[in-house]
Structures are given as structure tokens and as C-alpha cells.
Design a protein around this motif. Structure first.
Motif, PDB file in Angstrom:
ATOM      1  N   ASP A  19       0.826  -1.205   0.000  1.00  0.00           N
ATOM      2  CA  ASP A  19       0.000   0.000   0.000  1.00  0.00           C
ATOM      3  C   ASP A  19       0.863   1.259   0.000  1.00  0.00           C
ATOM      4  O   ASP A  19       0.599   2.214  -0.746  1.00  0.00           O
ATOM      5  N   THR A  20       1.918   1.269   0.841  1.00  0.00           N
ATOM      6  CA  THR A  20       2.819   2.416   0.888  1.00  0.00           C
ATOM      7  C   THR A  20       3.551   2.577  -0.439  1.00  0.00           C
ATOM      8  O   THR A  20       3.708   3.693  -0.955  1.00  0.00           O
ATOM      9  N   THR A  21       4.011   1.454  -0.990  1.00  0.00           N
ATOM     10  CA  THR A  21       4.704   1.501  -2.279  1.00  0.00           C
ATOM     11  C   THR A  21       3.794   2.072  -3.362  1.00  0.00           C
ATOM     12  O   THR A  21       4.225   2.876  -4.198  1.00  0.00           O
ATOM     13  N   THR A  22       2.522   1.695  -3.326  1.00  0.00           N
ATOM     14  CA  THR A  22       1.553   2.208  -4.298  1.00  0.00           C
ATOM     15  C   THR A  22       1.367   3.709  -4.158  1.00  0.00           C
ATOM     16  O   THR A  22       1.339   4.447  -5.150  1.00  0.00           O
ATOM     17  N   GLU A  23       1.255   4.187  -2.919  1.00  0.00           N
ATOM     18  CA  GLU A  23       1.069   5.616  -2.673  1.00  0.00           C
ATOM     19  C   GLU A  23       2.285   6.423  -3.143  1.00  0.00           C
ATOM     20  O   GLU A  23       2.136   7.487  -3.754  1.00  0.00           O
ATOM     21  N   VAL A  24       3.484   5.909  -2.835  1.00  0.00           N
ATOM     22  CA  VAL A  24       4.710   6.609  -3.241  1.00  0.00           C
ATOM     23  C   VAL A  24       4.824   6.638  -4.766  1.00  0.00           C
ATOM     24  O   VAL A  24       5.174   7.660  -5.358  1.00  0.00           O
ATOM     25  N   ALA A  25       4.513   5.509  -5.407  1.00  0.00           N
ATOM     26  CA  ALA A  25       4.572   5.444  -6.864  1.00  0.00           C
ATOM     27  C   ALA A  25       3.609   6.440  -7.495  1.00  0.00           C
ATOM     28  O   ALA A  25       3.950   7.148  -8.450  1.00  0.00           O
ATOM     29  N   ALA A  26       2.399   6.530  -6.939  1.00  0.00           N
ATOM     30  CA  ALA A  26       1.406   7.448  -7.484  1.00  0.00           C
ATOM     31  C   ALA A  26       1.856   8.899  -7.366  1.00  0.00           C
ATOM     32  O   ALA A  26       1.544   9.737  -8.227  1.00  0.00           O
ATOM     33  N   ALA A  27       2.614   9.212  -6.304  1.00  0.00           N
ATOM     34  CA  ALA A  27       3.073  10.582  -6.091  1.00  0.00           C
ATOM     35  C   ALA A  27       4.312  10.919  -6.910  1.00  0.00           C
ATOM     36  O   ALA A  27       4.453  12.042  -7.426  1.00  0.00           O
ATOM     37  N   ILE A  28       5.232   9.955  -7.049  1.00  0.00           N
ATOM     38  CA  ILE A  28       6.536  10.238  -7.651  1.00  0.00           C
ATOM     39  C   ILE A  28       6.550  10.076  -9.164  1.00  0.00           C
ATOM     40  O   ILE A  28       7.208  10.839  -9.881  1.00  0.00           O
ATOM     41  N   VAL A  29       5.822   9.097  -9.682  1.00  0.00           N
ATOM     42  CA  VAL A  29       5.893   8.798 -11.116  1.00  0.00           C
ATOM     43  C   VAL A  29       5.555  10.009 -11.997  1.00  0.00           C
ATOM     44  O   VAL A  29       6.267  10.284 -12.972  1.00  0.00           O
ATOM     45  N   PRO A  30       4.497  10.775 -11.710  1.00  0.00           N
ATOM     46  CA  PRO A  30       4.231  11.953 -12.566  1.00  0.00           C
ATOM     47  C   PRO A  30       5.380  12.962 -12.562  1.00  0.00           C
ATOM     48  O   PRO A  30       5.661  13.586 -13.586  1.00  0.00           O
ATOM     49  N   VAL A  31       6.050  13.124 -11.415  1.00  0.00           N
ATOM     50  CA  VAL A  31       7.176  14.051 -11.343  1.00  0.00           C
ATOM     51  C   VAL A  31       8.345  13.520 -12.170  1.00  0.00           C
ATOM     52  O   VAL A  31       8.989  14.275 -12.920  1.00  0.00           O
ATOM     53  N   MET A  32       8.624  12.223 -12.058  1.00  0.00           N
ATOM     54  CA  MET A  32       9.684  11.601 -12.848  1.00  0.00           C
ATOM     55  C   MET A  32       9.392  11.728 -14.338  1.00  0.00           C
ATOM     56  O   MET A  32      10.295  11.978 -15.147  1.00  0.00           O
ATOM     57  N   GLU A  33       8.135  11.558 -14.698  1.00  0.00           N
ATOM     58  CA  GLU A  33       7.752  11.646 -16.109  1.00  0.00           C
ATOM     59  C   GLU A  33       8.047  13.037 -16.663  1.00  0.00           C
ATOM     60  O   GLU A  33       8.579  13.185 -17.773  1.00  0.00           O
ATOM     61  N   LYS A  34       7.756  14.078 -15.872  1.00  0.00           N
ATOM     62  CA  LYS A  34       8.049  15.445 -16.303  1.00  0.00           C
ATOM     63  C   LYS A  34       9.545  15.677 -16.435  1.00  0.00           C
ATOM     64  O   LYS A  34      10.007  16.328 -17.378  1.00  0.00           O
ATOM     65  N   MET A  35      10.317  15.158 -15.468  1.00  0.00           N
ATOM     66  CA  MET A  35      11.758  15.329 -15.520  1.00  0.00           C
ATOM     67  C   MET A  35      12.358  14.620 -16.725  1.00  0.00           C
ATOM     68  O   MET A  35      13.249  15.144 -17.399  1.00  0.00           O
ATOM     69  N   GLN A  36      11.871  13.412 -17.004  1.00  0.00           N
ATOM     70  CA  GLN A  36      12.366  12.659 -18.159  1.00  0.00           C
ATOM     71  C   GLN A  36      12.086  13.413 -19.457  1.00  0.00           C
ATOM     72  O   GLN A  36      12.939  13.480 -20.342  1.00  0.00           O
ATOM     73  N   ASP A  37      10.887  13.977 -19.547  1.00  0.00           N
ATOM     74  CA  ASP A  37      10.532  14.718 -20.751  1.00  0.00           C
ATOM     75  C   ASP A  37      11.431  15.945 -20.906  1.00  0.00           C
ATOM     76  O   ASP A  37      11.904  16.254 -22.015  1.00  0.00           O
ATOM     77  N   TYR A  38      11.696  16.637 -19.786  1.00  0.00           N
ATOM     78  CA  TYR A  38      12.555  17.821 -19.832  1.00  0.00           C
ATOM     79  C   TYR A  38      13.976  17.472 -20.268  1.00  0.00           C
ATOM     80  O   TYR A  38      14.540  18.107 -21.169  1.00  0.00           O
ATOM     81  N   VAL A  39      14.556  16.460 -19.631  1.00  0.00           N
ATOM     82  CA  VAL A  39      15.940  16.071 -19.944  1.00  0.00           C
ATOM     83  C   VAL A  39      16.044  15.578 -21.379  1.00  0.00           C
ATOM     84  O   VAL A  39      16.989  15.905 -22.105  1.00  0.00           O
ATOM     85  N   TRP A  40      15.056  14.798 -21.806  1.00  0.00           N
ATOM     86  CA  TRP A  40      15.057  14.286 -23.184  1.00  0.00           C
ATOM     87  C   TRP A  40      15.020  15.434 -24.184  1.00  0.00           C
ATOM     88  O   TRP A  40      15.785  15.462 -25.152  1.00  0.00           O
ATOM     89  N   ARG A  41      14.135  16.403 -23.962  1.00  0.00           N
ATOM     90  CA  ARG A  41      14.031  17.529 -24.894  1.00  0.00           C
ATOM     91  C   ARG A  41      15.316  18.345 -24.916  1.00  0.00           C
ATOM     92  O   ARG A  41      15.752  18.816 -25.982  1.00  0.00           O
ATOM     93  N   ARG A  42      15.945  18.562 -23.769  1.00  0.00           N
ATOM     94  CA  ARG A  42      17.195  19.305 -23.707  1.00  0.00           C
ATOM     95  C   ARG A  42      18.297  18.582 -24.496  1.00  0.00           C
ATOM     96  O   ARG A  42      19.045  19.190 -25.258  1.00  0.00           O
TER      97      ARG A  42
END
Length: 321
Positions: free
Chosen positions: A118-141
Motif C-alpha cells: 500500500d505504501t509503495t503504491t502511494e509513493v509510486a502514485a506521487a513520484i511517477v508523474p514528477v519523474m515523467e516530467k523530468m524525463q521529458d525535460y531532460v530528453w528535450r534538452r
């Protein structure tokens, strides 16, 4: 594994995949307008295991991705014969990123990563969208920087060009693996990759890949390659936690393909690294010719070097003047 635990893992998968699985591979192929054989070939090229026909593991994202790839092939953006190679290259990069991110989850959550889903699920739900934005930023750069560099080339349509290829290899890595704890080894590798990546970037080079104890990099000019190699040894010498490096540079034609580099120039640099002394830099004939007489560098001939597959390969030790 209990049914309750199965349900929790499925929840995590849905969060990470963006939607619940609802298609078999036959249904994905039909929805994408491709044959099952082609869909399965691409699936395996991306590094995923064989899937039985009745397994429901695919989502709308799988259909959209397959349609996108097919449209790029149909528009001749990706040649037919490179379809699987593109999928494989992309998957190798993403797989390594996923391994690192999972390790981040594990270090953040500790034992609860495996015991408290349950904790792992909550952390994943919170962190994954932030990681996705960072990946998109780094990739575009990186995409912008790479395109700008290619446009600056005289003939950007040619994959083969003259470059400096360098290898930097940690001395005594085999012994360290045996003697270090997992935490100590992790710190060693992280420290090495961080230092190497910083030095290469500061001197206008590019890290192609790191493999355990070794980093492969390229530079566009002999001076940039020399500065990377010499600065790496100088910075390593200041770090009590890292062993010395063996470094070698070679200059010549290099074939760049899917983010990697190939050719005899790469092989020469690799072979010279294996015979370099700790805390030294060896260079090949082409690098020596380009740097000879340079006011910042001194070359010391070490004569013919016996290395596998290359007879009479001459090398020079590179030092600051």
C-alpha cells in the motif's frame, strides 16, 4: 503469493502503466492494424518475454505506441529494416532507467518496498508523474543539443565522422568487487559515474555509456579529448574514495548508430586502455599527430604495443607540458 497481494501488485502496475490491462496480443495487433507476428517481433525487440495468446496484459498505451511506430514507418521516417533496431535501442535505454528508478524506490522505502505494498503504491502514485516530467525535460534538452550539434556538422547526413574516442577504466575493479560491501560498491560506482560525467560534459564531450568499471566517451576535437582524459586523472587523484584510472584515446572515423559508436577507432581505444598504466593516458598515432607540437601537451613515445587484433600499434603517453 496471496490473492490480496496479487491485487495490490496489479494496482501498482495500473499506476505505472497509466491504465488497467484489457487486451491480449491478438487484440492489440488488430486495434493497431498490424499482424500478430509483427507486433510480437517488436515486443520481443523491446526486451519483453513471450506472451501467451490468452494473456490480458496490454493497455491502451500499447495500442497507441504500436500505432505511432507504424505511422513513422509508413511515413518513411523510420525505414522498414530499422523498425526492430529502433525499438531495441529505445528499450535498452529505458530498461536501464527503469532499473535505476526501481532502486531509488527501494532505497527510499527500505523493507516496506516488499512488505507494505500500500505504501509503495502511494509513493509510486506521487513520484511517477514528477519523474515523467523530468524525463521529458531532460530528453528535450538533449534532443535540442544533439540536433544543434548535427546541424553544425558540414554534412549531418553522414553517420561516420572523425572523432576522438576515449575509454576510462577503474584500476583493480575485480578486487574491489570481491572486497567491498554492496553499499561501498554502490558509492564507488556512483562516485565514478558522477565525476566522469561532469568532467566529460565540462570539456564538451559526450558519455556514450558506462559499463561497470568503464566509461566510453567521445569528443569532437583532439584538444577536447586530451582535456577530458587529463582532467579525469587529476580529479580522481583528489578523491580518496576512487582508485586510479587507465585511460586511452584514439582518433579516426567513427560510425554513430542509435546512441552508440562503432569501428576500428573504438577498438583501438579499448585495446590501448587494457595496456595503459594506472593514472596514465595512452593515445594512438592519429591523436599524437594532432597534438604534436601543442603548447599545452607533452607526448612520450612508448613504441609498438602488443594488443589483440592490432599488430604494430604505436602508442604515446600524454601529459601536460
Amino acid at each position: 503469493m496471496s490473492e490480496r497481494r496479487d491485487d495490490r501488485i496489479r494496482r501498482i502496475e495500473e499506476i505505472l502503466l497509466g491504465s488497467p490491462p484489457q487486451y491480449t496480443k491478438d487484440e492489440v495487433a488488430e486495434a493497431s492494424g498490424v499482424s500478430v507476428e509483427r507486433a510480437e517481433q517488436l515486443w520481443q525487440a523491446m526486451g519483453f518475454a513471450h506472451v501467451d495468446s490468452d494473456e490480458v496484459i496490454f493497455t491502451d498505451a500499447d495500442v497507441a505506441a504500436l500505432r505511432a511506430l507504424v505511422s513513422l514507418v509508413s511515413a518513411d521516417v523510420i525505414p522498414d529494416e530499422l523498425e526492430s533496431a529502433v525499438a531495441r535501442s529505445l528499450a535498452q535505454t529505458m530498461s536501464r532507467l527503469a532499473e535505476w528508478q526501481t532502486g531509488l524506490f527501494k532505497s527510499l522505502l527500505g523493507q516496506s518496498f516488499a512488505t507494505d505494498v500500500d505504501t509503495t503504491t502511494e509513493v509510486a502514485a506521487a513520484i511517477v508523474p514528477v519523474m515523467e516530467k523530468m524525463q521529458d525535460y531532460v530528453w528535450r534538452r538533449h534532443l535540442a543539443a544533439t540536433v544543434a550539434r548535427e546541424l553544425d556538422e558540414r554534412d549531418p547526413g553522414i553517420d561516420e565522422r572523425v572523432q576522438v574516442v576515449g575509454f576510462a577504466d577503474l584500476v583493480g575493479y575485480t578486487r574491489l568487487i570481491r572486497d567491498f560491501t554492496e553499499l561501498e560498491l554502490t558509492r564507488l560506482i556512483d562516485g565514478f559515474e558522477s565525476l566522469a560525467g561532469g568532467v566529460v560534459a565540462q570539456n564538451h564531450g559526450r558519455v556514450i555509456k558506462t559499463v561497470g568499471d568503464e566509461v566510453l566517451f567521445v569528443a569532437d576535437s583532439p584538444e577536447e579529448g586530451a582535456e577530458i582524459a587529463l582532467t579525469l586523472n587529476e580529479e580522481i587523484a583528489k578523491n580518496d574514495l576512487l582508485p586510479p584510472l587507465r585511460i586511452a584515446l584514439a582518433r579516426g572515423p567513427v560510425l554513430a548508430r542509435f546512441g552508440d559508436v562503432y569501428g576500428s577507432t573504438v577498438n583501438i581505444a579499448s585495446r590501448l586502455t587494457s595496456v595503459a598504466r594506472p593514472a596514465s593516458v595512452l593515445i594512438d598515432r592519429e591523436m599524437a599527430a594532432a597534438l604534436r607540437g601543442h603548447e599545452d601537451y607533452k607526448l612520450i613515445s612508448v613504441g609498438s604495443t602488443k594488443v589483440q587484433s592490432f599488430r604494430g600499434l604505436r602508442a604515446w603517453a600524454l601529459k601536460r607540458r
